[in-house]
Motif scaffolding. Structure first.
Motif, PDB file in Angstrom:
ATOM      1  N   ALA A  27      -8.712   5.440   9.524  1.00 52.81           N
ATOM      2  CA  ALA A  27      -8.165   4.113   9.803  1.00 52.81           C
ATOM      3  C   ALA A  27      -8.375   3.216   8.587  1.00 52.81           C
ATOM      4  O   ALA A  27      -9.470   3.161   8.021  1.00 52.81           O
ATOM      5  CB  ALA A  27      -8.833   3.513  11.027  1.00 52.81           C
ATOM      6  N   ASP A  28      -7.318   2.553   8.157  1.00 48.46           N
ATOM      7  CA  ASP A  28      -7.349   1.702   6.972  1.00 48.46           C
ATOM      8  C   ASP A  28      -6.830   0.329   7.360  1.00 48.46           C
ATOM      9  O   ASP A  28      -5.634   0.129   7.526  1.00 48.46           O
ATOM     10  CB  ASP A  28      -6.465   2.317   5.880  1.00 48.46           C
TER      11      ASP A  28
ATOM     12  N   THR B  54      -2.378  14.795   7.800  1.00 46.59           N
ATOM     13  CA  THR B  54      -3.360  13.830   8.285  1.00 46.59           C
ATOM     14  C   THR B  54      -3.107  12.450   7.687  1.00 46.59           C
ATOM     15  O   THR B  54      -3.123  11.444   8.396  1.00 46.59           O
ATOM     16  CB  THR B  54      -4.790  14.313   7.939  1.00 46.59           C
ATOM     17  N   MET B  55      -2.851  12.397   6.362  1.00 44.79           N
ATOM     18  CA  MET B  55      -2.565  11.114   5.715  1.00 44.79           C
ATOM     19  C   MET B  55      -1.266  10.510   6.248  1.00 44.79           C
ATOM     20  O   MET B  55      -1.163   9.287   6.405  1.00 44.79           O
ATOM     21  CB  MET B  55      -2.465  11.286   4.198  1.00 44.79           C
TER      22      MET B  55
ATOM     23  N   ALA C  32       1.252   1.564   9.852  1.00 40.19           N
ATOM     24  CA  ALA C  32       2.545   0.898   9.682  1.00 40.19           C
ATOM     25  C   ALA C  32       3.021   0.270  10.989  1.00 40.19           C
ATOM     26  O   ALA C  32       3.491  -0.873  11.008  1.00 40.19           O
ATOM     27  CB  ALA C  32       3.578   1.880   9.150  1.00 40.19           C
ATOM     28  N   LEU C  33       2.878   0.991  12.095  1.00 38.86           N
ATOM     29  CA  LEU C  33       3.273   0.437  13.392  1.00 38.86           C
ATOM     30  C   LEU C  33       2.381  -0.740  13.791  1.00 38.86           C
ATOM     31  O   LEU C  33       2.852  -1.718  14.383  1.00 38.86           O
ATOM     32  CB  LEU C  33       3.265   1.516  14.467  1.00 38.86           C
TER      33      LEU C  33
ATOM     34  N   TYR D 216       3.461  10.020  -6.691  1.00 36.25           N
ATOM     35  CA  TYR D 216       2.069  10.118  -6.235  1.00 36.25           C
ATOM     36  C   TYR D 216       1.922  11.393  -5.421  1.00 36.25           C
ATOM     37  O   TYR D 216       2.481  11.507  -4.335  1.00 36.25           O
ATOM     38  CB  TYR D 216       1.687   8.907  -5.374  1.00 36.25           C
ATOM     39  N   ASP D 217       1.182  12.347  -5.950  1.00 32.97           N
ATOM     40  CA  ASP D 217       0.899  13.587  -5.232  1.00 32.97           C
ATOM     41  C   ASP D 217      -0.501  13.448  -4.646  1.00 32.97           C
ATOM     42  O   ASP D 217      -1.483  13.387  -5.387  1.00 32.97           O
ATOM     43  CB  ASP D 217       0.982  14.780  -6.184  1.00 32.97           C
ATOM     44  N   ALA D 218      -0.588  13.367  -3.327  1.00 34.55           N
ATOM     45  CA  ALA D 218      -1.847  13.139  -2.610  1.00 34.55           C
ATOM     46  C   ALA D 218      -2.553  11.901  -3.157  1.00 34.55           C
ATOM     47  O   ALA D 218      -3.608  11.975  -3.778  1.00 34.55           O
ATOM     48  CB  ALA D 218      -2.759  14.360  -2.692  1.00 34.55           C
ATOM     49  N   PRO D 219      -1.952  10.704  -2.947  1.00 33.20           N
ATOM     50  CA  PRO D 219      -2.555   9.470  -3.465  1.00 33.20           C
ATOM     51  C   PRO D 219      -3.883   9.168  -2.779  1.00 33.20           C
ATOM     52  O   PRO D 219      -4.170   9.677  -1.698  1.00 33.20           O
ATOM     53  CB  PRO D 219      -1.509   8.404  -3.113  1.00 33.20           C
ATOM     54  N   ASP D 220      -4.683   8.332  -3.427  1.00 29.92           N
ATOM     55  CA  ASP D 220      -5.939   7.887  -2.832  1.00 29.92           C
ATOM     56  C   ASP D 220      -5.644   7.035  -1.594  1.00 29.92           C
ATOM     57  O   ASP D 220      -6.386   7.067  -0.618  1.00 29.92           O
ATOM     58  CB  ASP D 220      -6.750   7.059  -3.827  1.00 29.92           C
ATOM     59  N   ARG D 221      -4.525   6.289  -1.672  1.00 29.60           N
ATOM     60  CA  ARG D 221      -4.157   5.394  -0.573  1.00 29.60           C
ATOM     61  C   ARG D 221      -2.642   5.213  -0.564  1.00 29.60           C
ATOM     62  O   ARG D 221      -2.031   5.014  -1.609  1.00 29.60           O
ATOM     63  CB  ARG D 221      -4.842   4.043  -0.778  1.00 29.60           C
ATOM     64  N   PHE D 222      -2.039   5.284   0.634  1.00 32.35           N
ATOM     65  CA  PHE D 222      -0.620   4.981   0.815  1.00 32.35           C
ATOM     66  C   PHE D 222      -0.500   4.232   2.124  1.00 32.35           C
ATOM     67  O   PHE D 222      -0.796   4.780   3.194  1.00 32.35           O
ATOM     68  CB  PHE D 222       0.228   6.252   0.840  1.00 32.35           C
ATOM     69  N   VAL D 223      -0.120   2.949   2.046  1.00 36.77           N
ATOM     70  CA  VAL D 223      -0.110   2.097   3.232  1.00 36.77           C
ATOM     71  C   VAL D 223       1.112   1.190   3.253  1.00 36.77           C
ATOM     72  O   VAL D 223       1.738   0.942   2.223  1.00 36.77           O
ATOM     73  CB  VAL D 223      -1.378   1.204   3.314  1.00 36.77           C
TER      74      VAL D 223
END
Length: 196
Positions: free
Chosen positions: A80-81, A152-153, A161-162, A8-15
């Motif tokens: 914030a997600d 930023t992402m 994550a924390l 994933y290169d610059a994914p829409d979301r990574f959480v």
């Protein structure tokens, strides 16, 4: 069989996220882009370590660039997600090892999570040889998730994550072990049950 790499290169979301109730949660990393989603399972301690190391690496990037790197000091509020993981959560593999790097040319954080591999060896020397082959064999190695994030992402990922790690059961004020809803046998109370 050739290695399966989920890239994933610059994914829409990574959480990082969880499934289940506190005390019985399963932890996942989940990347989403262009309608595809990849979820990998890992331990709570791995999520915490990854988030802390990402923050440390980003702080070092900022320090070495003299503050000129495109990395915010804190996670921007607009990123914030708090949404849950995409469902259904289908585990591709369980994470064994993780790696982080900063690509200075593209100014991207690279996060790699490689599948857990059980090594069969009769001696310590055989085990060392098997580990060496595993690290060198890119084409036939275990499955891997590779994600490239902007600074930023990456900050936003670490913050969430924390928060996910700390959202579990509250700690006992005496022994710091997690409190169960059914009650808690505290070692500091000589085994007497402490009702919450």
């Amino acid at each position: 069989m050739s290695r399966q790499v989920f890239f994933y290169d610059a994914p829409d979301r990574f959480v990082a996220g969880t499934v289940g109730l506190p005390g019985r949660r399963s932890f996942y990393l989940q990347a989403t882009a262009s309608g595809r989603t990849t979820s990998v399972a890992l331990e709570k301690t791995q999520v915490a370590a990854l988030a802390e190391r990402i923050d440390e690496l980003l702080d070092e990037v900022v320090r070495r660039s003299g503050g000129n790197a495109p990395v915010p000091a804190v996670s921007p509020a607009e990123l914030a997600d708090a949404a849950p993981l995409e469902t259904p959560v289908e585990e591709e593999f369980r994470v064994g090892t993780m790696a982080l790097a900063w690509d200075g040319e593209d100014e991207r954080m690279i996060v790699e999570a490689q599948a857990l591999v059980e090594l069969d060896a009769d001696s310590d020397e055989d085990l060392a040889d098997a580990e060496e082959r595993l690290l060198q064999d890119d084409e036939n190695g275990p499955p891997m998730l590779r994600v490239r994030l902007t600074g930023t992402m990456a900050r936003a990922f670490a913050k969430r994550a924390l928060e996910v790690v700390n959202a579990g059961r509250p700690p006992c004020p005496l022994c710091s072990l997690p409190l169960d809803p059914e009650g808690h046998v505290c070692p500091r109370q000589n085994g007497y049950r402490r009702d919450a």
